[in-house]
Design an enzyme around this catalytic site. Structure first.
Site, PDB file in Angstrom:
ATOM      1  N   GLY A  80       0.819  -1.365   0.055  1.00 61.69           N
ATOM      2  CA  GLY A  80      -0.040  -0.057   0.000  1.00 61.69           C
ATOM      3  C   GLY A  80       0.891   1.095  -0.142  1.00 61.69           C
ATOM      4  N   GLY A  81       1.825   1.268  -0.719  1.00 63.08           N
ATOM      5  CA  GLY A  81       3.067   2.309  -0.541  1.00 63.08           C
ATOM      6  C   GLY A  81       2.660   3.579  -1.483  1.00 63.08           C
ATOM      7  N   GLY A  82       1.600   3.543  -1.972  1.00 65.07           N
ATOM      8  CA  GLY A  82       1.226   4.763  -2.737  1.00 65.07           C
ATOM      9  C   GLY A  82       2.134   5.368  -3.745  1.00 65.07           C
ATOM     10  N   HIS A  95      -5.021   0.907   9.853  1.00 60.41           N
ATOM     11  CA  HIS A  95      -6.023   1.808  10.305  1.00 60.41           C
ATOM     12  C   HIS A  95      -7.031   1.936   9.347  1.00 60.41           C
ATOM     13  CE1 HIS A  95      -4.980   6.150   9.908  1.00 60.41           C
ATOM     14  NE2 HIS A  95      -5.212   5.705   8.645  1.00 60.41           N
ATOM     15  N   ASP A 104      -3.549  -6.086  -5.829  1.00 59.21           N
ATOM     16  CA  ASP A 104      -4.419  -6.241  -4.677  1.00 59.21           C
ATOM     17  C   ASP A 104      -3.974  -6.834  -3.532  1.00 59.21           C
ATOM     18  OD1 ASP A 104      -6.608  -6.053  -2.915  1.00 59.21           O
ATOM     19  OD2 ASP A 104      -8.251  -6.349  -4.702  1.00 59.21           O
ATOM     20  N   MET A 105      -3.780  -6.153  -2.529  1.00 63.32           N
ATOM     21  CA  MET A 105      -3.087  -6.797  -1.320  1.00 63.32           C
ATOM     22  C   MET A 105      -4.067  -7.764  -0.710  1.00 63.32           C
ATOM     23  SD  MET A 105      -3.260  -3.634   1.310  1.00 63.32           S
ATOM     24  CE  MET A 105      -4.863  -2.789   1.733  1.00 63.32           C
ATOM     25  N   ASP A 149       0.964  -1.529  -4.784  1.00 63.43           N
ATOM     26  CA  ASP A 149      -0.291  -0.854  -4.646  1.00 63.43           C
ATOM     27  C   ASP A 149      -1.446  -0.983  -5.764  1.00 63.43           C
ATOM     28  OD1 ASP A 149      -2.394   0.964  -3.434  1.00 63.43           O
ATOM     29  OD2 ASP A 149      -0.971   2.138  -2.406  1.00 63.43           O
TER      30      ASP A 149
END
Length: 355
Positions: free
Chosen positions: A206-208, A279, A251-252, A229
């Site tokens: 999810g490192g953008g 979160h 997709d993680m 990501d």
């Protein structure tokens, strides 16, 4: 029955102050928004010394009818520690005739709002103060009674990620805000660089836009980094690929990329342009993400580890202001189905995922 009949007058007034303080708390945010829109911290920084009200209104070209309003806004921001009010001496005239004047100086908070600096949080503040984002919290009552909808689905008609993907200008602002926030992690990495010793590869889940991975790849040039990501998130950053940094779409929840990587793996969940990762999600989804990492580590002959950089709620040890900020972040996660967690809650996630 008079509920307050047993209360002293000063206690009742204290309760009134508490209610009014929170009732008008939105004005703190609006004053901050005003300050950022007019770039006042940057103006004071470029002035190279504390600035008087006269000098500030001259630079801003404030009409005479609004000078009093600017002074009141600056007084409010100074009371809330965005500026210090200091005494300076007017340089006009001889030493005997120097006049004392009040001027505004930057504090650590307003220094973080100076444009172009390494740790500038202005993009983060602009995004957070965007009415499109903040107005959704007017619907918390409706959100409470809806069984499955997130706050963003109620206010925007869709989940946050779909909304951002369909609104490029807002997505750009969002990515810039998360990238500015990510710079703060650099401070933590300076003190905890040992965590990367012995590792050869990183998958930044999810490192953008790869802000943190870029920092790490600069600190550890021999460490191979993949920013993983969603395809539409990473497609604009493929041009920034280097010898030790690349971007992969996926997709993680389906798999975690380990292609192109060899050696001992690190799976990093960090501050990035898709918010902090765990979160964002409820327990079920967090366990799914962590299980995918656990599977990838198990399939890697040299093993590896996962690191989560996130808030930890610790009301018993943190001072009041820090806990208040963390609890506000927890409420902010109602836009999704996520939450901020305690150490015990994180431990439960890790154990359920097989770590």
């Amino acid at each position: 029955m008079d509920l307050l009949s047993g209360r002293k007058s000063n206690e009742i007034f204290e309760g009134q102050v508490h209610v009014y303080k929170h009732m008008y708390a939105y004005l703190d945010s609006m004053c901050l928004k005003w300050c950022i829109e007019l770039e006042i911290p940057t103006i004071i920084y470029n002035h190279e010394k504390p600035i008087t009200l006269h000098e500030l209104i001259s630079i801003l070209q404030v009409p005479p009818s609004k000078i009093s309003g600017v002074e009141r806004l600056m007084r409010h921001l100074s009371h809330n520690r965005f500026f210090d009010i200091v005494t300076i001496h007017d340089d006009d005239g001889g030493d005997e005739n120097k006049e004392k004047k009040e001027a505004y100086a930057l504090t650590i908070a307003s220094e973080l709002l100076v444009k172009g600096t390494e740790y500038c949080l202005t993009p983060m503040a602009k995004c957070g103060l965007n009415p499109l984002m903040s107005s959704s919290f007017n619907l918390l009552g409706k959100w409470t009674l809806e069984k499955n909808l997130t706050l963003s689905e109620i206010s925007l008609g869709t989940n946050l990620w779909d909304f951002l993907s369909k609104n490029p200008s807002i997505l750009t602002s969002f990515n810039e805000s998360m990238a500015s926030d990510s710079q703060m992690v650099k401070l933590a990495l300076k003190d905890h660089s040992a965590v990367f010793e012995g590792l050869e590869s990183i998958v930044d889940v999810g490192g953008g836009n790869g802000t943190i991975s870029k920092i790490i790849s600069d600190m550890f040039p021999k460490l191979k980094c993949i920013v993983f990501d969603l395809p539409h998130v990473v497609e604009n950053f493929s041009g920034t690929t280097s010898n030790n940094l690349s971007f992969v779409g996926g997709d993680m929840f389906n798999y975690i990329c380990i292609c192109k990587l060899q050696g001992k793996l690190l799976f990093l969940f960090q501050l990035n342009s898709n918010l902090w990762i765990l979160h964002d999600w409820d327990e079920e989804h967090c366990v799914k993400i962590l299980k995918k990492c656990k599977d990838a580590i198990s399939n890697n002959t040299k093993g590896g580890k996962a690191i989560v950089i996130d808030l930890v709620i610790n009301e018993k040890q943190d001072e009041f202001g820090l806990t208040q900020m963390k609890l506000r972040m927890d409420i902010a996660m109602t836009t999704l189905n996520g939450k901020e967690r305690s150490e015990e809650e994180f431990k439960k996630l890790f154990l359920e995922a097989g770590f």
